[in-house]
Design an enzyme around this catalytic site. Sequence first.
Site, PDB file in Angstrom:
ATOM      1  N   CYS A   1       1.148  -0.490  -0.037  1.00 22.02           N
ATOM      2  CA  CYS A   1      -0.399  -0.132   0.061  1.00 22.02           C
ATOM      3  C   CYS A   1       0.981   0.844   0.052  1.00 22.02           C
ATOM      4  O   CYS A   1       0.263   2.531  -0.166  1.00 22.02           O
ATOM      5  CB  CYS A   1      -1.482   0.526   1.595  1.00 22.02           C
ATOM      6  SG  CYS A   1      -2.166  -1.060   1.218  1.00 22.02           S
TER       7      CYS A   1
ATOM      8  N   CYS B   1      -2.549   8.922   6.657  1.00 25.69           N
ATOM      9  CA  CYS B   1      -1.051   9.146   6.613  1.00 25.69           C
ATOM     10  C   CYS B   1      -1.763   9.116   8.284  1.00 25.69           C
ATOM     11  O   CYS B   1      -0.588   7.934   9.356  1.00 25.69           O
ATOM     12  CB  CYS B   1      -0.107   9.694   6.159  1.00 25.69           C
ATOM     13  SG  CYS B   1      -0.241  10.081   4.521  1.00 25.69           S
TER      14      CYS B   1
END
Lengths: 139, 405
Positions: free
Chosen positions: A37, A107
């Site tokens: 990812c 994130c």
Amino acid sequence: MAYSEKVIDHYSNPKNVGTLDKGSKSVGTGLVGAPECGDVMRLQIQVDDATGVITDAKFKTFGCGSAIASSSLATEWLKGKTVDQAMAIDNMDLVEELNLPPVKIHCSVLAEDAIKAAINDYRVKNGLEELVFEEKGVH
Amino acid sequence: MLKFPIYLDNNATTPMDPRVLETMIPYFTEHFGNAASRNHPFGWEAEEAVDYAREQVAKLVGADPKEIIFTSGATEGDNLAIKGVYEMYASKGNHIITATTEHKAVLDTCKHIEKLGGEVTYLQVKEDGLIDLAELEAAIRPTTILVAIMYANNEIGVVQPVKEISTIAKKHGVLFFTDAVQAVGKIPVDVLKDGIDLMAFTAHKMYGPKGIGALYVRRKNPRVKVTAQMDGGGHERGMRSGTLNVPGIVGFGKACELARLEMADDAARLSKLRDKLENALLQIEESYVNGNREHRLPHVANISFKHVEGEGLLMGFNKNIALSSGSACTSASLEPSYVLKALGLGDDLAHSSLRFGLGRFTTEEQIDYTIEQISNTVHKLRDMSPLWEMYKEGIDLNSIEWAHH
């Protein structure tokens, strides 16, 4: 896409990069994300067993600048907090502080997940039950 | 003195050569005529300029000027070629063969064809990015009307065996279209020698202006026709209506002429610089070149730096060096480059790649600086990378159960 100054600052001068002894009972390690990812975070906390205060925190991150900045900031925030206080850190606080754009919110979620995984690792090592956290599911 | 930022993304677009701009300027103001105005000097001037440019463009690729259809760029050229052939040759069949590493302008056009009821075969490429000729031939059916394979790839620079592809197509009476955007003006492309029936290319990848391109459509052996995709005044032999972009065409012509005259020198100089860059970066532990190194454009390199994420890597120097990465952390899907994945690269290596596109204005000083910056950043990020630490400890990363999200 331009990065915010705070992201650039954490990327250029990351705080608390490093490794704690993951074998130690007073260290909790959280490893989240996946190489496929494009981001993997490892966040570690050193806990004072007597007070429950996080005395040190370290990270290593494979990922974009926002992922690095999120984990760097997270370690800054963790130091000096108790484990209970640390559990309250919300990914949106990171988003706000770093001015992350919507495409980079994952994130901050990853950083929150890393904190929780580290806390759980510490709890399990010390005979406490694993906490179940609500899935944010924004990745 | 180095001037920043340094531009190494010439596969995306090239700066315009000042000599091209100079030839264009009078056609915005003084000679502004419509090339289709037949009855006054303004029109004649414009038409003359277009004719001259058409010759310059044709000469670069070994075509007859009449075989050059001006378009707005290669995306339009790709659309016109594929949809135009699909419509024009509908009575012959409805099957098209292409490859998984094509540009989106080709792939998405093929998807559109499928929606219309057409059939498309997407050939896989080999590990080096080249197609398997035997697989191509095996994919041809009685209903196949077109083989659409790019000349050179935009991400990894590999050059497909165009001559062999056209030979196979010809043998089976199938037309061959190539998207030659990255090749024309950079390496010798000759539509006759290469056996190309249709070819799309564009000015802005070869130091010309944006917004102008061409579709080569063969007129002899065989005579190829495409159905127009825009209705209007019947310009460009009825295949592409719309008032001609005269200044753009003039600039495109000049860019083609310069490419024809300077291509060999540019290529020789750039392949040296590219090799210098590549060899230096390959000194870094766990770095790999993606794609075939032999059959490749002279100015392109695509390199993966294991255990470092591409976008994070770019951030280390993107104030000073303009590059692109195969990682797509900014997109919602987090999907890395489909071209790199088609080579069989794991997602992790695809996320760790940088694409270098050198160009006419790249200097050795810029390359030296780039080598230094990238090496420093890779080392810095590896010190920060949990994957690198695990790799160094001898942990097999595939043995870890990653939380896929």
